[in-house]
Design a protein around this motif. Structure first.
Motif, short mmCIF file in Angstrom:
data_model
loop_
_atom_site.label_atom_id
_atom_site.label_comp_id
_atom_site.label_asym_id
_atom_site.label_seq_id
_atom_site.Cartn_x
_atom_site.Cartn_y
_atom_site.Cartn_z
N LEU A 218 0.83 -1.20 0.00
CA LEU A 218 0.00 0.00 0.00
C LEU A 218 0.87 1.25 0.00
O LEU A 218 1.84 1.35 0.75
CB LEU A 218 -0.92 0.02 1.23
N THR A 219 0.52 2.21 -0.82
CA THR A 219 1.28 3.45 -0.92
C THR A 219 0.96 4.38 0.24
O THR A 219 -0.01 4.17 0.99
CB THR A 219 0.94 4.17 -2.23
N VAL A 220 1.76 5.43 0.35
CA VAL A 220 1.52 6.43 1.38
C VAL A 220 0.11 7.01 1.23
O VAL A 220 -0.63 7.12 2.23
CB VAL A 220 2.56 7.58 1.28
N SER A 221 -0.26 7.37 0.02
CA SER A 221 -1.57 8.00 -0.19
C SER A 221 -2.71 7.05 0.16
O SER A 221 -3.77 7.48 0.64
CB SER A 221 -1.71 8.50 -1.62
N ARG A 222 -2.51 5.74 -0.06
CA ARG A 222 -3.56 4.79 0.29
C ARG A 222 -3.71 4.66 1.79
O ARG A 222 -4.83 4.59 2.32
CB ARG A 222 -3.25 3.42 -0.34
N HIS A 223 -2.59 4.65 2.52
CA HIS A 223 -2.66 4.65 3.98
C HIS A 223 -3.39 5.90 4.48
O HIS A 223 -4.24 5.82 5.38
CB HIS A 223 -1.26 4.59 4.59
N VAL A 224 -3.06 7.04 3.91
CA VAL A 224 -3.71 8.29 4.30
C VAL A 224 -5.21 8.19 4.08
O VAL A 224 -6.02 8.56 4.95
CB VAL A 224 -3.12 9.48 3.52
N ALA A 225 -5.63 7.67 2.93
CA ALA A 225 -7.06 7.55 2.63
C ALA A 225 -7.75 6.61 3.62
O ALA A 225 -8.85 6.91 4.12
CB ALA A 225 -7.24 7.04 1.20
N LEU A 226 -7.12 5.47 3.92
CA LEU A 226 -7.72 4.52 4.86
C LEU A 226 -7.85 5.11 6.25
O LEU A 226 -8.86 4.90 6.95
CB LEU A 226 -6.89 3.24 4.91
#
Length: 251
Positions: A218-226
């Motif tokens: 998972l990318t940084v942006s995906r972690h942020v979204a979650l």
């Protein structure tokens, strides 16, 4: 199932060395996590912290040194690493055997008040995205207003060119620090498997290895979204080198 203090000390010291191969500027990353938790818990007499995927207690031990009045709950599902942590870091934390994100794992923590901080280093990338999403939601519910979740891990950038550049920067930093001279993950576990004192614990570990394993990528942006979907108001990296990040989410 227990191990001697001398055995635990030897294997934890070897663990510390081999882990330096994988976390760019590992001690600096630990220090940044402690800085964040220290700031968030300033003025609180007995902050409550949870270390997610604690292994043998590396992060918990450093937090206990910085915050000696904190109550730390360290959770992992690996019986061998937990026993090394319990023995070598007896006074550091209350070690809990539970699988993050599985049914009943929150109850196993046996928390008596809201969390001030949930922290993790190089552990949550093992969780499949649906499990991680649920864990983020559960942790958001456990944290007090103003509490934080701090995830330090190798988180790829969005876009292949940028991700490869960031990874290359991290590899070059590791090469300059010569941490690749230490034994690697596979060698550590192979040696541990040959230690008669760890035999029962190692057998228990093999029985409990999760079916998924690997890296969720998972990318940084995906972690942020979650994290935002889970209810965290503010999410941002506070430290980065290469693809190694300390990501902070505030409740």
């Amino acid at each position: 199932m227990g191990v001697s203090m001398a055995t635990a000390e030897m294997w934890v010291e070897r663990w510390e060395r081999q882990q330096q191969r994988y976390a760019v500027d590992r001690e600096e990353r630990f220090t940044v996590i402690a800085d964040v938790v220290e700031h968030v818990t300033a003025g609180r007499t007995r902050p409550l912290l949870v270390d997610l995927g604690c292994g043998p207690g590396s992060l918990a031990a450093r937090l206990a040194t910085r915050l000696p009045h904190a109550d730390i709950v360290a959770v992992d599902m690996d019986p061998l690493l937990l026993e090394l942590g319990r023995t070598h870091h007896t006074r550091v934390a209350r070690f809990v055997d539970a699988e993050i994100g599985a049914d009943g794992w929150i109850a196993a923590l046996d928390l008596d008040r809201p969390l001030d901080a949930a922290v993790s280093t190089t552990a949550l990338h093992y969780l499949p995205e649906p499990v991680l999403r649920r864990a983020y939601e559960e942790l958001a519910a456990l944290l007090r207003p103003g509490g934080v979740l701090v995830n330090a891990d190798h988180l790829p950038q969005d876009g292949a060119p940028t991700a490869e550049i960031a990874a290359h920067v991290g590899r070059r930093r590791a090469a300059r620090s010569r941490t690749h001279q230490h034994e690697d993950w596979a060698s550590w576990w192979a040696a541990a498997a040959r230690d008669p004192e760890l035999a029962d614990l190692f057998a228990g570990r093999l029985r409990r290895l999760p079916a998924h394993g690997g890296d969720n990528q998972l990318t940084v942006s995906r972690h942020v979204a979650l994290l935002r979907q889970a209810g965290f108001a503010h999410v941002s990296p506070v430290w980065q080198f290469g693809d190694s990040h300390v990501l902070v989410a505030t409740r």
